[in-house]
Design an enzyme around this catalytic site. Structure first.
Site, PDB file in Angstrom:
ATOM      1  N   LYS A  38      -0.792  12.625  -4.158  1.00 18.17           N
ATOM      2  CA  LYS A  38       0.233  13.391  -3.436  1.00 18.17           C
ATOM      3  C   LYS A  38       1.601  13.302  -4.109  1.00 18.17           C
ATOM      4  O   LYS A  38       2.355  14.272  -4.108  1.00 18.17           O
ATOM      5  CB  LYS A  38       0.334  12.919  -1.989  1.00 18.17           C
ATOM      6  CG  LYS A  38       0.917  11.531  -1.808  1.00 18.17           C
ATOM      7  CD  LYS A  38       1.056  11.172  -0.341  1.00 18.17           C
ATOM      8  CE  LYS A  38       1.633   9.786  -0.169  1.00 18.17           C
ATOM      9  NZ  LYS A  38       2.989   9.655  -0.737  1.00 18.17           N
ATOM     10  N   THR A  39       1.944  12.131  -4.686  1.00 21.58           N
ATOM     11  CA  THR A  39       3.263  11.994  -5.316  1.00 21.58           C
ATOM     12  C   THR A  39       3.403  12.959  -6.492  1.00 21.58           C
ATOM     13  O   THR A  39       4.455  13.571  -6.693  1.00 21.58           O
ATOM     14  CB  THR A  39       3.493  10.548  -5.791  1.00 21.58           C
ATOM     15  OG1 THR A  39       3.337   9.666  -4.675  1.00 21.58           O
ATOM     16  CG2 THR A  39       4.893  10.384  -6.357  1.00 21.58           C
ATOM     17  N   ASP A 218       8.033  13.402   2.601  1.00 22.62           N
ATOM     18  CA  ASP A 218       6.900  12.595   2.140  1.00 22.62           C
ATOM     19  C   ASP A 218       6.511  11.610   3.245  1.00 22.62           C
ATOM     20  O   ASP A 218       7.339  11.219   4.067  1.00 22.62           O
ATOM     21  CB  ASP A 218       7.297  11.847   0.870  1.00 22.62           C
ATOM     22  CG  ASP A 218       6.129  11.114   0.246  1.00 22.62           C
ATOM     23  OD1 ASP A 218       4.969  11.503   0.491  1.00 22.62           O
ATOM     24  OD2 ASP A 218       6.364  10.129  -0.489  1.00 22.62           O
ATOM     25  N   GLU A 219       5.247  11.180   3.253  1.00 20.21           N
ATOM     26  CA  GLU A 219       4.736  10.209   4.241  1.00 20.21           C
ATOM     27  C   GLU A 219       5.094  10.650   5.664  1.00 20.21           C
ATOM     28  O   GLU A 219       5.563   9.855   6.492  1.00 20.21           O
ATOM     29  CB  GLU A 219       5.308   8.809   3.961  1.00 20.21           C
ATOM     30  CG  GLU A 219       5.002   8.250   2.586  1.00 20.21           C
ATOM     31  CD  GLU A 219       3.548   7.816   2.415  1.00 20.21           C
ATOM     32  OE1 GLU A 219       2.740   8.050   3.339  1.00 20.21           O
ATOM     33  OE2 GLU A 219       3.217   7.257   1.355  1.00 20.21           O
ATOM     34  N   GLN A 249      -3.648   7.670   7.904  1.00 19.56           N
ATOM     35  CA  GLN A 249      -2.918   6.501   7.416  1.00 19.56           C
ATOM     36  C   GLN A 249      -1.646   6.248   8.233  1.00 19.56           C
ATOM     37  O   GLN A 249      -0.719   5.591   7.749  1.00 19.56           O
ATOM     38  CB  GLN A 249      -2.573   6.661   5.939  1.00 19.56           C
ATOM     39  CG  GLN A 249      -3.794   6.695   5.033  1.00 19.56           C
ATOM     40  CD  GLN A 249      -3.435   6.632   3.563  1.00 19.56           C
ATOM     41  OE1 GLN A 249      -3.015   5.602   3.050  1.00 19.56           O
ATOM     42  NE2 GLN A 249      -3.603   7.744   2.874  1.00 19.56           N
ATOM     43  N   ARG A 630      -8.044   0.803  -0.233  1.00 16.49           N
ATOM     44  CA  ARG A 630      -7.292   0.148  -1.311  1.00 16.49           C
ATOM     45  C   ARG A 630      -8.234  -0.248  -2.443  1.00 16.49           C
ATOM     46  O   ARG A 630      -7.792  -0.527  -3.560  1.00 16.49           O
ATOM     47  CB  ARG A 630      -6.581  -1.125  -0.823  1.00 16.49           C
ATOM     48  CG  ARG A 630      -5.569  -0.963   0.311  1.00 16.49           C
ATOM     49  CD  ARG A 630      -4.567   0.119   0.051  1.00 16.49           C
ATOM     50  NE  ARG A 630      -4.989   1.355   0.696  1.00 16.49           N
ATOM     51  CZ  ARG A 630      -4.427   2.535   0.490  1.00 16.49           C
ATOM     52  NH1 ARG A 630      -3.429   2.643  -0.361  1.00 16.49           N
ATOM     53  NH2 ARG A 630      -4.850   3.610   1.115  1.00 16.49           N
TER      54      ARG A 630
END
Length: 766
Positions: A38-39, A218-219, A249, A630
């Site tokens: 996504k970044t 973002d987020e 998340q 993770r």
């Protein structure tokens, strides 16, 4: 557009990422799964808007939640087009401060205002809440912060959901008046006040909507209600708004994050498009399947299906283990063998746990086995302030000449025994032989200091008396040669007291920490910090339960701790922090990745906690999903048959999350029974696990169990007492008697013929 027509910097993007970058016009939600890049999409989109669409960089506002993320976004966008450096990339709070420096006068603020931190807020509230205990003041500060997260004023009817007391409304209102008089702001104001200005000043709102033609967040799953309102006020009819996040998340509800912001984005921003980034570049397929199969049980999600671009890999391992000590051994063995065989580095491994307190067992074992580790997001266990305070109390009790321990805790919490008084007692004791207890009891002191020192010494002397009386408490012979019955101690579970004792030395440690005021002192942080510190103290109490409650047991306990601390010092000097095993909570793993991950303590009551229901349980599932995703190459899950809790060893049951995992996603590891346990046979994924055996029983006892309809080790549920296990079934004149130990530590007995109907037998899944 054909591939050949795309600018070169778009070539690395997959079709969905490219679609998100090229999207314009309507509002856009980029639903970006874990590890989906996504970044890269955000930064590329900023550069594309400038480079290909001719956007003025200063007309782009991008907000996120950490300064680190904002810097990373800016740097990566500048690599594509240097002009991206002129776009405004900030955190929400940084943007709010920037806004108020320029427009704060509209809210009565001078541009030179100061931002109050948590301690400043508590100090100001202390002047408003005169004579109120410090814990009450801190809780009030926390509630005001939460109110501002939800964009609630003192007059708002919904404030009752934060704190329903009329008194709180009055305090909140007076606090706001004082802040206005002083001319400063707190962190909540950095979001709330800009929103209020934009709502009340149409000209200002119009100016900012004309200035920022593109707004990106973002987020977005971590945004709170106030941040949503700020976003809405900044967006005009012509504003292009694009938010990026993952509903699966959203794990920061305790900080005010509201998952409904992302779930309801299509409704709140009319005509919005959703683009799903479902290609995962981090994990293998079995890991993603295991993680997704749990979070799929949530109702509150938009839904997506992650696909592993890395393909297949080993199945995640579910290890059923007898207890937490063998759990630590299992983790150490796995990690050590992989490094010795050249398969992995220490830094490839991470051990995840639900609470910081769970690190103690792993730290102790890894130190003794000389396995390098680092604790992320927290201090190492014995470096934590609350643990040092508790150990200082114990050290002073066994050695009343320990002036270092005396200085640390004699006036903690405040008792009116300042540094001058403490120094006077120490200097006098040196002359009189060094015993601070004896000297402090005789030396002449001011009335306030005398009262405080007497209170402190009473705590110490009560602890010493408890040690001296323990021979009778343990059921051994008393002075007259008769067997003394064990004393029944009242164990408070009130939140204010917090700690619960059980077996052995845990009774002394819990009493000392509670009676000294150390437990309440540390619990009186904000709600989150206070709970963390109390959990750490409870873990120290649990560790003490392995030692006998007498002077020798206490000395042995302190000696083992001191040896561990010296090993820790040696480890800090020789280990390489860049090549160490990572110990970390599930919450702190957000944004990180590791080659090999071990998720520990996957048991009911730990993960999830028993009190998690509804939306809170759904957030726990999301936390499980975050932890599992993770892992890049290998994932391990551990669950124990029994665990030290509340100062005693109690039976555990597997987390409901383990029953929710797709049955084809796991390989099972069964540890042969090495210790007594009270686990009933568990059925999972079509096979039975080894039963952790109880002592052998006679044929006569089997006959009693058949008549009773209950067997030892059988799990059950009682409406008033919760989950438990049958410990014993024996005969009596009135019929079979069943003894039950509940997971809380409480024990009870019932006649199976008359009272068994109140106890619900649990099926194989429990």
């Amino acid at each position: 557009m054909r591939d050949a027509d795309y600018p070169s910097y778009l070539e690395p993007l997959n079709p969905e990422q490219r679609e998100a970058v090229l999207h314009t016009g309507k509002p856009l939600l980029i639903l970006a799964g874990a590890g989906s890049g996504k970044t890269r999409v955000i930064t590329t989109k900023i550069a594309w808007l400038i480079r290909e669409k001719g956007m003025d960089p200063r007309s782009i506002l991008a907000v996120t939640f950490t300064n680190k993320a904002a810097r990373e976004m800016a740097e990566r966008a500048r690599l594509i087009d240097e002009r991206a450096g002129d776009a405004m990339l900030r955190t929400f709070h940084s943007f709010g401060a920037w806004f108020l420096r320029r427009n704060g006068k509209l809210a009565g603020l001078d541009s030179s205002f100061v931002i109050y931190d948590d301690d400043d807020v508590v100090s100001l509230l202390s002047t408003i809440m005169e004579n109120a205990p410090k814990p009450e003041v801190k809780q009030c500060a926390h509630n005001i912060s939460r109110a501002k997260d939800y964009f609630l004023s003192p007059e708002d009817p919904l404030l009752a959901k934060i704190d329903g007391r009329k008194k709180f409304r009055e305090i909140y209102a007076r606090y706001e008046e004082r802040m206005a008089q002083i001319g400063n702001v707190d962190f909540g104001d950095l979001i709330k006040k800009p929103t209020e200005i934009l709502r009340s000043q149409p000209k200002v709102a119009r100016r900012f909507r004309e200035r920022f033609q593109v707004i990106m967040v973002d987020e977005y799953q971590d945004a709170n209600v106030a941040q949503f309102h700020l976003l809405k006020e900044l967006c005009g009819t012509e504003t292009y708004v694009c938010v990026v996040g993952d509903d699966d998340q959203s794990i920061y509800r305790f900080r005010g994050a509201e998952v409904k912001n992302i779930l309801e984005f299509p409704d709140r921003f009319s005509g919005a498009d959703i683009i799903r980034l479902e290609r995962n570049y981090r994990s293998t397929s079995p890991i993603l399947q295991a993680a997704s199969s749990v979070v799929d049980y949530n109702n509150g999600r938009l839904g997506k299906t992650l696909r592993a671009e890395r393909g297949e890999g080993p199945l995640p391992v579910l290890a059923y283990l007898p207890d937490q000590d063998i759990e630590a051994d299992y983790c150490a063995d796995k990690i050590e063998s992989s490094v010795k065989n050249g398969e992995a580095k220490w830094s490839d491994w991470a051990i995840l746990y639900r609470t910081n307190a769970q690190s103690l067992g792993f730290e102790t074992l890894f130190l003794r086995r000389k396995i390098p580790y680092r604790v992320v997001g927290s201090l190492k266990f014995y470096e934590r302030e609350e643990i040092k305070d508790a150990l200082a109390l114990l050290s002073f009790m066994v050695n009343p000449r320990d002036e270092v321990a005396f200085r640390r805790v004699v006036n903690k919490p405040t008792r009116g025994v300042g540094p001058v008084t403490a120094q006077k007692i120490i200097e006098t004791s040196i002359i009189n032989g060094g015993d601070l207890l004896e000297t402090g009891g005789k030396i002449e002191l001011a009335q306030k200091a005398r009262s405080g020192i007497n209170a402190f010494f009473k705590v110490i002397n009560d602890g010493l008396a408890l040690l001296e009386n323990e021979v009778a408490d343990n059921g051994e012979k008393t002075a007259d040669g008769k067997e003394a019955p064990p004393k029944k101690r009242k164990q408070s579970k009130k939140k204010q007291q917090g700690l619960v004792s059980g077996e052995g030395l845990s009774v002394l440690v819990a009493q000392l920490v509670k009676d000294s005021g150390i437990a309440n002192y540390h619990e009186a942080q904000d709600e989150v910090t206070g709970n963390i510190r109390l959990n750490n103290l409870q873990e120290l109490v649990n560790a003490a339960s392995l030692y006998p409650q007498n002077r020798e047991g206490l000395l042995e306990f302190l000696e083992h701790i001191e040896l561990d601390r010296s090993l820790e010092d040696d480890s800090n000097k020789t280990s390489d922090p860049k090549n160490s095993v990572t110990f970390i909570t599930f919450h702190n793993t957000k944004g990180l990745e590791f080659r090999r991950v071990i998720m520990t303590g996957i048991e009911q009551g730990i993960f999830p906690r028993e009190d998690k229901k509804g939306e809170e349980l759904e957030e726990e599932r999301r936390l499980f999903y975050v932890g599992a995703t993770r892992a890049m190459d290998e994932l391990y899950l551990t669950t124990c048959a029994e665990r030290r809790m509340y100062g005693r060893t109690l039976p555990s049951q597997p987390s409901l999350f383990l029953r929710e995992i797709d049955r084809g996603c796991l390989q099972i590891y069964d540890k042969p029974a090495e210790r007594q346990s009270f686990y009933k046979r568990q059925s999972f994924a079509g096979r039975s696990f080894n039963q952790f055996s109880l002592p052998a029983v006679s044929a006569a006892n089997n006959e009693v169990e058949e008549r009773a309809g209950w067997k030892r080790g059988q799990r059950l549920f009682h409406e008033d007492n919760g989950y438990g296990a049958v410990m014993e079934v024996r005969d009596s004149e009135d019929g079979p008697v069943v003894r039950v130990r509940f997971d809380s530590g409480k024990e009870t007995r019932f006649l199976s013929e008359f009272q068994g109907r109140a106890y619900e037998k649990m099926g194989d899944d429990y």
